[in-house]
Scaffold this motif. Structure first.
Motif, PDB file in Angstrom:
ATOM      1  N   GLY A 119       0.818  -1.216   0.000  1.00 52.18           N
ATOM      2  CA  GLY A 119       0.000   0.000   0.000  1.00 52.18           C
ATOM      3  C   GLY A 119       0.845   1.256   0.000  1.00 52.18           C
ATOM      4  N   VAL A 120       1.962   1.206   0.728  1.00 54.45           N
ATOM      5  CA  VAL A 120       2.926   2.310   0.740  1.00 54.45           C
ATOM      6  C   VAL A 120       4.300   1.689   0.485  1.00 54.45           C
ATOM      7  N   PRO A 121       4.593   1.333  -0.755  1.00 57.90           N
ATOM      8  CA  PRO A 121       5.834   0.595  -1.039  1.00 57.90           C
ATOM      9  C   PRO A 121       7.075   1.398  -0.673  1.00 57.90           C
ATOM     10  N   GLY A 122       8.067   0.677  -0.168  1.00 61.96           N
ATOM     11  CA  GLY A 122       9.340   1.311   0.176  1.00 61.96           C
ATOM     12  C   GLY A 122       9.385   1.875   1.574  1.00 61.96           C
ATOM     13  N   LEU A 123       8.250   1.844   2.286  1.00 63.50           N
ATOM     14  CA  LEU A 123       8.236   2.427   3.629  1.00 63.50           C
ATOM     15  C   LEU A 123       8.929   1.535   4.643  1.00 63.50           C
ATOM     16  N   GLY A 124       8.911   0.229   4.425  1.00 62.37           N
ATOM     17  CA  GLY A 124       9.558  -0.681   5.371  1.00 62.37           C
ATOM     18  C   GLY A 124       9.398  -2.112   4.910  1.00 62.37           C
ATOM     19  N   GLU A 125       9.967  -3.047   5.686  1.00 63.86           N
ATOM     20  CA  GLU A 125       9.853  -4.458   5.379  1.00 63.86           C
ATOM     21  C   GLU A 125       8.436  -4.947   5.674  1.00 63.86           C
ATOM     22  N   PRO A 126       7.954  -5.992   4.953  1.00 64.59           N
ATOM     23  CA  PRO A 126       6.641  -6.564   5.274  1.00 64.59           C
ATOM     24  C   PRO A 126       6.627  -7.080   6.706  1.00 64.59           C
ATOM     25  N   PRO A 127       5.520  -6.929   7.401  1.00 61.59           N
ATOM     26  CA  PRO A 127       5.446  -7.412   8.781  1.00 61.59           C
ATOM     27  C   PRO A 127       5.605  -8.923   8.853  1.00 61.59           C
ATOM     28  N   GLN A 128       6.183  -9.401   9.947  1.00 57.71           N
ATOM     29  CA  GLN A 128       6.378 -10.832  10.147  1.00 57.71           C
ATOM     30  C   GLN A 128       5.084 -11.473  10.652  1.00 57.71           C
ATOM     31  N   GLY A 129       4.939 -12.762  10.357  1.00 55.65           N
ATOM     32  CA  GLY A 129       3.807 -13.515  10.892  1.00 55.65           C
ATOM     33  C   GLY A 129       2.473 -13.134  10.306  1.00 55.65           C
ATOM     34  N   LEU A 130       2.447 -12.714   9.063  1.00 55.55           N
ATOM     35  CA  LEU A 130       1.183 -12.337   8.429  1.00 55.55           C
ATOM     36  C   LEU A 130       0.232 -13.520   8.364  1.00 55.55           C
ATOM     37  N   ARG A 131      -1.022 -13.268   8.636  1.00 51.22           N
ATOM     38  CA  ARG A 131      -2.033 -14.319   8.534  1.00 51.22           C
ATOM     39  C   ARG A 131      -3.103 -13.990   7.493  1.00 51.22           C
ATOM     40  N   GLU A 132      -3.111 -12.753   7.004  1.00 50.94           N
ATOM     41  CA  GLU A 132      -4.078 -12.407   5.964  1.00 50.94           C
ATOM     42  C   GLU A 132      -3.599 -11.186   5.185  1.00 50.94           C
ATOM     43  N   VAL A 133      -3.913 -11.187   3.895  1.00 49.63           N
ATOM     44  CA  VAL A 133      -3.636 -10.029   3.030  1.00 49.63           C
ATOM     45  C   VAL A 133      -4.823  -9.867   2.088  1.00 49.63           C
ATOM     46  N   VAL A 134      -4.941  -8.671   1.519  1.00 51.53           N
ATOM     47  CA  VAL A 134      -5.931  -8.435   0.463  1.00 51.53           C
ATOM     48  C   VAL A 134      -5.176  -8.338  -0.862  1.00 51.53           C
ATOM     49  N   LEU A 135      -5.491  -9.268  -1.769  1.00 46.80           N
ATOM     50  CA  LEU A 135      -4.941  -9.195  -3.125  1.00 46.80           C
ATOM     51  C   LEU A 135      -5.744  -8.159  -3.899  1.00 46.80           C
ATOM     52  N   ARG A 136      -5.066  -7.177  -4.452  1.00 45.66           N
ATOM     53  CA  ARG A 136      -5.739  -6.183  -5.296  1.00 45.66           C
ATOM     54  C   ARG A 136      -5.045  -6.168  -6.655  1.00 45.66           C
ATOM     55  N   MET A 137      -5.809  -6.446  -7.692  1.00 42.19           N
ATOM     56  CA  MET A 137      -5.280  -6.399  -9.068  1.00 42.19           C
ATOM     57  C   MET A 137      -6.004  -5.304  -9.840  1.00 42.19           C
ATOM     58  N   THR A 138      -5.260  -4.603 -10.668  1.00 39.43           N
ATOM     59  CA  THR A 138      -5.823  -3.519 -11.476  1.00 39.43           C
ATOM     60  C   THR A 138      -5.316  -3.652 -12.905  1.00 39.43           C
ATOM     61  N   VAL A 139      -6.203  -3.439 -13.875  1.00 37.94           N
ATOM     62  CA  VAL A 139      -5.786  -3.413 -15.277  1.00 37.94           C
ATOM     63  C   VAL A 139      -6.309  -2.142 -15.931  1.00 37.94           C
ATOM     64  N   HIS A 140      -5.593  -1.709 -16.958  1.00 35.30           N
ATOM     65  CA  HIS A 140      -5.966  -0.515 -17.732  1.00 35.30           C
ATOM     66  C   HIS A 140      -5.691  -0.821 -19.190  1.00 35.30           C
ATOM     67  N   ASP A 141      -6.663  -0.543 -20.056  1.00 34.07           N
ATOM     68  CA  ASP A 141      -6.491  -0.885 -21.467  1.00 34.07           C
ATOM     69  C   ASP A 141      -7.462  -0.076 -22.317  1.00 34.07           C
ATOM     70  N   PRO A 142      -7.113   0.178 -23.579  1.00 36.19           N
ATOM     71  CA  PRO A 142      -8.068   0.903 -24.440  1.00 36.19           C
ATOM     72  C   PRO A 142      -9.322   0.101 -24.748  1.00 36.19           C
ATOM     73  N   ARG A 143      -9.261  -1.242 -24.632  1.00 38.51           N
ATOM     74  CA  ARG A 143     -10.390  -2.094 -25.032  1.00 38.51           C
ATOM     75  C   ARG A 143     -11.296  -2.384 -23.835  1.00 38.51           C
ATOM     76  N   ARG A 144     -12.527  -1.954 -23.933  1.00 34.45           N
ATOM     77  CA  ARG A 144     -13.476  -2.222 -22.842  1.00 34.45           C
ATOM     78  C   ARG A 144     -13.682  -3.717 -22.642  1.00 34.45           C
ATOM     79  N   GLU A 145     -13.765  -4.480 -23.756  1.00 37.97           N
ATOM     80  CA  GLU A 145     -14.033  -5.906 -23.630  1.00 37.97           C
ATOM     81  C   GLU A 145     -12.897  -6.642 -22.916  1.00 37.97           C
ATOM     82  N   ALA A 146     -11.682  -6.139 -23.076  1.00 41.37           N
ATOM     83  CA  ALA A 146     -10.553  -6.761 -22.376  1.00 41.37           C
ATOM     84  C   ALA A 146     -10.678  -6.537 -20.868  1.00 41.37           C
ATOM     85  N   VAL A 147     -11.082  -5.330 -20.488  1.00 40.65           N
ATOM     86  CA  VAL A 147     -11.211  -5.016 -19.060  1.00 40.65           C
ATOM     87  C   VAL A 147     -12.399  -5.766 -18.466  1.00 40.65           C
TER      88      VAL A 147
END
Length: 455
Positions: free
Chosen positions: A370-398
């Motif tokens: 979420g704020v890359p470069g701010l620090g190392e990932p926390p240890q002992g993670l038990r959950e994360v939210v995967l967020r994927m984003t795409v951008h393209d000129p073609r509406r059908e692709a999105v």
């Protein structure tokens, strides 16, 4: 020395609807300003106007105005200046006038400031020699292949002052510089000349300090603990005839006004501090002095100014394809590994379907992305939210991308604890093209009528 009190009750479109009412109930003001327009807000409003010719303004202003009717009755000197007009200040004025008529305030005069919308004459201006070069890479607008959806020059304070001089109690503008919402009333009240650069600079500094609402009164501060931000008071500039000011907030409200909160807002989004360029004046912020008076009051003085630039900033936006995002909660000791596996699975399936994308981005929220470069990932993670984003000129692709999250419920790894989005929305993208236009190519227009006459 004469002083006027200008409070700002909105820092953007979407700000708290009750803040303007609470501000005028908590302090006696001469002017209430309401700032609604960020750089790309106009492109959103342009799209709304495409769908409905009567739309295209910041409709949040209407319930706010309704809530202000008792104050307009009780405080006959109170005036309102707002850029809520967006792409359609005339329709905004008509809607506002209907509210005033219903409240029996038929004789309130409403001023409309227009002339900022350059889209209708964009081609004419280009033929006349305006290149509309992109300020980031110097490309002329003629090289842009995508359609332009909005082009608005930043007008200054002069048409606002003209509307006030014509008796307007409410001034509704399209795109004007944020600080000009404060400079216009100052010029009208103090009778300054338009080349009185130091005083214009002082009012511009005051306007800049209050334009983002609660950001000057303790909102979005590192020192948020104990600030009672649920009751935060919005800012007031007590502006003096010599251009100096005192920044404060209504007594008894939350938040705080001290040297730190005012200094933070002073340097917010200013670029070169020696040349903060507005349509009204070239401000030198390095000569400004702040003095903490205590009791949530900070004195601001020493602003200096030079002649206004010969060009006006233009907020120009163009269509740039489509985008969508998808989110998925992934849990377990190996949540990071599984989340990446899900992302890879989606990308492979899209490729199998024949789709690649102009841009794509994968983030694991909670693991430091979420704020890359701010620090190392926390240890002992038990959950994360995967967020994927795409951008393209073609509406059908999105659109196809949005359909690849649900199948993971049975074809992905174990530990997908629920979908934060079943199928993402495909949204058009409006990209920003920062540019300039010669000042003499822009003509502002002012029209003032009573609420009864704005039908």
């Amino acid at each position: 020395m004469k002083r006027i009190r200008i409070g700002n009750g909105a820092g953007f479109w979407g700000d708290n609807l009750d803040a303007p009412r609470r501000l005028v109930e908590g302090a006696e003001l001469d002017y209430l300003t309401l700032e609604y327009l960020a750089e790309l807000t106009l492109s959103i409003l342009a799209r709304l106007r495409e769908k409905d010719p009567n739309a295209g303004y910041a409709h949040d202003f209407l319930p706010v105005l309704k809530s202000l009717v008792p104050a307009l009755r009780a405080q006959p000197k109170l005036k309102i200046v707002t850029n809520a007009g967006g792409m359609n200040p005339t329709s905004c004025a008509r809607a506002a006038a209907a509210i005033l008529r219903e409240a029996g305030l038929d004789d309130v005069r409403i001023g409309v400031v227009a002339g900022d919308d350059l889209l209708p004459q964009l081609a004419t201006l280009q033929r006349a020699g305006c290149r509309f070069e992109n300020l980031d890479d110097r490309r002329p607008l003629s090289e842009l292949k995508q359609p332009v959806v909005s082009a608005n020059a930043y007008l200054g304070a002069r048409p606002i002052a003209d509307a006030l001089a014509d008796g307007a109690r409410i001034v509704i503008t399209g795109r004007v510089a944020d600080a000009s919402l404060t400079v216009g009333p100052a010029v009208h009240e103090f009778g300054w000349q338009w080349n009185d650069w130091n005083r214009l600079a002082g009012a511009s500094v005051a306007g800049h300090l209050i334009e983002c609402g609660a950001q000057a009164t303790g909102g979005y501060s590192h020192h948020w603990q104990g600030a009672n931000l649920a009751e935060v008071g919005y800012p007031i500039a007590e502006l003096a005839e010599d251009g100096s000011s005192i920044i404060t907030k209504p007594a008894g409200t939350g938040g705080r006004v001290d040297r730190a909160t005012v200094a933070s807002q002073l340097v917010y989004e200013i670029g070169d501090p020696q040349h903060y360029l507005t349509p009204d004046v070239d401000c030198d912020f390095t000569t400004v002095s702040l003095a903490d008076l205590g009791g949530d009051r900070v004195a601001v003085s020493g602003a200096t100014g030079h002649a206004a630039p010969p060009t006006l900033k233009v907020s120009l936006a163009y269509r740039d394809g489509f985008m969508a995002d998808g989110r998925l909660l992934v849990y377990g000791r190996d949540c990071e590994e599984k989340a990446y596996e899900c992302a890879v699975e989606i990308i492979i399936k899209l490729a199998q379907a024949g789709f690649d994308y102009l841009r794509k981005n994968v983030e694991l929220l909670g693991a430091g992305d979420g704020v890359p470069g701010l620090g190392e990932p926390p240890q002992g993670l038990r959950e994360v939210v995967l967020r994927m984003t795409v951008h393209d000129p073609r509406r059908e692709a999105v659109e196809r991308f949005t359909r690849e999250f649900a199948p993971l419920a049975t074809s992905g790894p174990a530990g997908l604890a629920g979908y934060t989005q079943a199928r993402g929305e495909v949204r058009p993208v409006f990209a920003y093209w920062p540019t300039l236009v010669p000042r003499d190519q822009v003509q502002s227009q002012v029209e003032v009528r009573t609420a009864k006459e704005w039908q």
